[in-house]
Structures are given as C-alpha cells and as structure tokens.
Design an enzyme around this catalytic site. Sequence first.
Site, PDB file in Angstrom:
ATOM      1  N   MET A  52       0.847  -1.254   0.017  1.00  0.00           N
ATOM      2  CA  MET A  52       0.049   0.085  -0.044  1.00  0.00           C
ATOM      3  C   MET A  52       0.830   1.393  -0.150  1.00  0.00           C
ATOM      4  O   MET A  52       0.777   2.199  -0.914  1.00  0.00           O
ATOM      5  CB  MET A  52      -0.837   0.161   1.057  1.00  0.00           C
ATOM      6  CG  MET A  52      -1.937   1.224   1.361  1.00  0.00           C
ATOM      7  SD  MET A  52      -1.100   2.661   2.328  1.00  0.00           S
ATOM      8  CE  MET A  52      -1.020   1.812   3.938  1.00  0.00           C
ATOM      9  N   TYR A  55       2.605   1.926  -3.385  1.00  0.00           N
ATOM     10  CA  TYR A  55       1.579   2.470  -4.649  1.00  0.00           C
ATOM     11  C   TYR A  55       0.926   4.026  -3.970  1.00  0.00           C
ATOM     12  O   TYR A  55       0.857   4.703  -4.846  1.00  0.00           O
ATOM     13  CB  TYR A  55       0.369   1.492  -4.816  1.00  0.00           C
ATOM     14  CG  TYR A  55       0.946   0.348  -5.559  1.00  0.00           C
ATOM     15  CD1 TYR A  55       1.397   0.670  -7.040  1.00  0.00           C
ATOM     16  CD2 TYR A  55       1.287  -0.748  -4.845  1.00  0.00           C
ATOM     17  CE1 TYR A  55       1.800  -0.551  -7.773  1.00  0.00           C
ATOM     18  CE2 TYR A  55       1.559  -1.872  -5.830  1.00  0.00           C
ATOM     19  CZ  TYR A  55       2.007  -1.605  -7.077  1.00  0.00           C
ATOM     20  OH  TYR A  55       2.572  -2.708  -7.829  1.00  0.00           O
ATOM     21  N   GLU A  56       1.028   4.125  -2.827  1.00  0.00           N
ATOM     22  CA  GLU A  56       0.345   5.495  -2.400  1.00  0.00           C
ATOM     23  C   GLU A  56       1.615   6.473  -2.398  1.00  0.00           C
ATOM     24  O   GLU A  56       1.291   7.614  -2.869  1.00  0.00           O
ATOM     25  CB  GLU A  56      -0.090   5.454  -0.772  1.00  0.00           C
ATOM     26  CG  GLU A  56      -1.356   4.751  -0.495  1.00  0.00           C
ATOM     27  CD  GLU A  56      -2.419   5.385  -1.043  1.00  0.00           C
ATOM     28  OE1 GLU A  56      -2.709   6.661  -1.092  1.00  0.00           O
ATOM     29  OE2 GLU A  56      -3.544   4.753  -2.036  1.00  0.00           O
ATOM     30  N   SER A  57       2.789   6.391  -1.866  1.00  0.00           N
ATOM     31  CA  SER A  57       3.702   7.442  -1.731  1.00  0.00           C
ATOM     32  C   SER A  57       5.184   6.830  -2.483  1.00  0.00           C
ATOM     33  O   SER A  57       6.102   7.934  -2.278  1.00  0.00           O
ATOM     34  CB  SER A  57       3.829   7.661  -0.463  1.00  0.00           C
ATOM     35  OG  SER A  57       4.510   6.783   0.325  1.00  0.00           O
ATOM     36  N   SER A 130      -5.449   2.279  -3.777  1.00  0.00           N
ATOM     37  CA  SER A 130      -4.395   1.526  -4.473  1.00  0.00           C
ATOM     38  C   SER A 130      -4.234   0.296  -3.557  1.00  0.00           C
ATOM     39  O   SER A 130      -3.530  -0.821  -4.517  1.00  0.00           O
ATOM     40  CB  SER A 130      -2.955   2.349  -3.961  1.00  0.00           C
ATOM     41  OG  SER A 130      -2.658   2.510  -2.479  1.00  0.00           O
TER      42      SER A 130
END
Length: 160
Positions: A52, A55-57, A130
């Site tokens: 996670m 894909y987020e940051s 995500s």
Amino acid sequence: MEVRGTVVVVLAMLMVASVDAKIYERCELAQKLEKAGLNSFKGYTVGDWLCMAHYESGFDTSFIDHNPDGSSEYGIFQLNSAWWCDNGVTPTLNLCYMDCRDLLNRHLLDDILCAKQVVSSQKGMDAWDSWKRHCSGHDLSEWLKGCEMRVKIHPVKTNS
C-alpha cells in the site's frame, strides 16, 4: 516587500520540512512497520502495508497529493485531510487529532498510529484504493524478500 518576505519564510519552512523527510528503502520500512506492531494488525501483514505505501507514496514521507474535492493526502500512507488530519485549509473531521504537516517527516510513529485508526474503521485497508487495486488478494510475500525480519515461531500444538 512584504510579499517577498512571506515567500522567503514559506521557502525556508519547505526546506526544513524536506530536510527531515525521507524516502525509505523497502526492507528498512518493513522492519520499522514490524517493530511498530503492524504485522498481523487487524489481520494485515507487513506485506500489505509495504504494498500500500509503495503505491500510495513510493515510501516518500514528504509526498502530498491534491484531490479534485480540495482535500489533500499526506505522507507515506497518504492520509486524507478531510478525514484524518488538519491542513488548515480543508474542512476536516481530524479523526487522528493531528496537523497534516506532522505526517511529512521521517518520524513514522504518528503516521502509523493514524494508519492504525484508518484500518480499524469499517473499511479496513479498503480505505486505500491503491491497496484494493494492487495488493488485495495478491501474494505479498515478495515485498519481504531479502529483508531480515524477526521470525515469530509458534509452537505446534499436539493432541497429547
């Protein structure tokens, strides 16, 4: 003259924030997440959290994303200003009782505590689109490959 002074102050604040920011390496982050008790928290593994956060940051603590609704998402877990933190701009519920800027540094404890609140809500990790798209239902063991993690050994139960 006043505008120039304000610009200098804002730039100085951004430089200080970026100095304390960090882009984590995968295994370094895995160890921090495990140490913080996220392995098996609410049934999710460190692999879920790594996937996670990637894909987020991209594991970047200083990452900010602005949404069409006017809210913004902050930090390594991209916590939304309408719900979880106060950015001073967006109307917010501020369910984590924190300033969004506090999510932009290398110190992850506040990010982790807030992310635990998100996961403890009804949606669980489905709160992150995500995670639903890229992580849910996938073999996430690859995220931990090559990382030295503490191994938890559970004794095998016998019927003696």
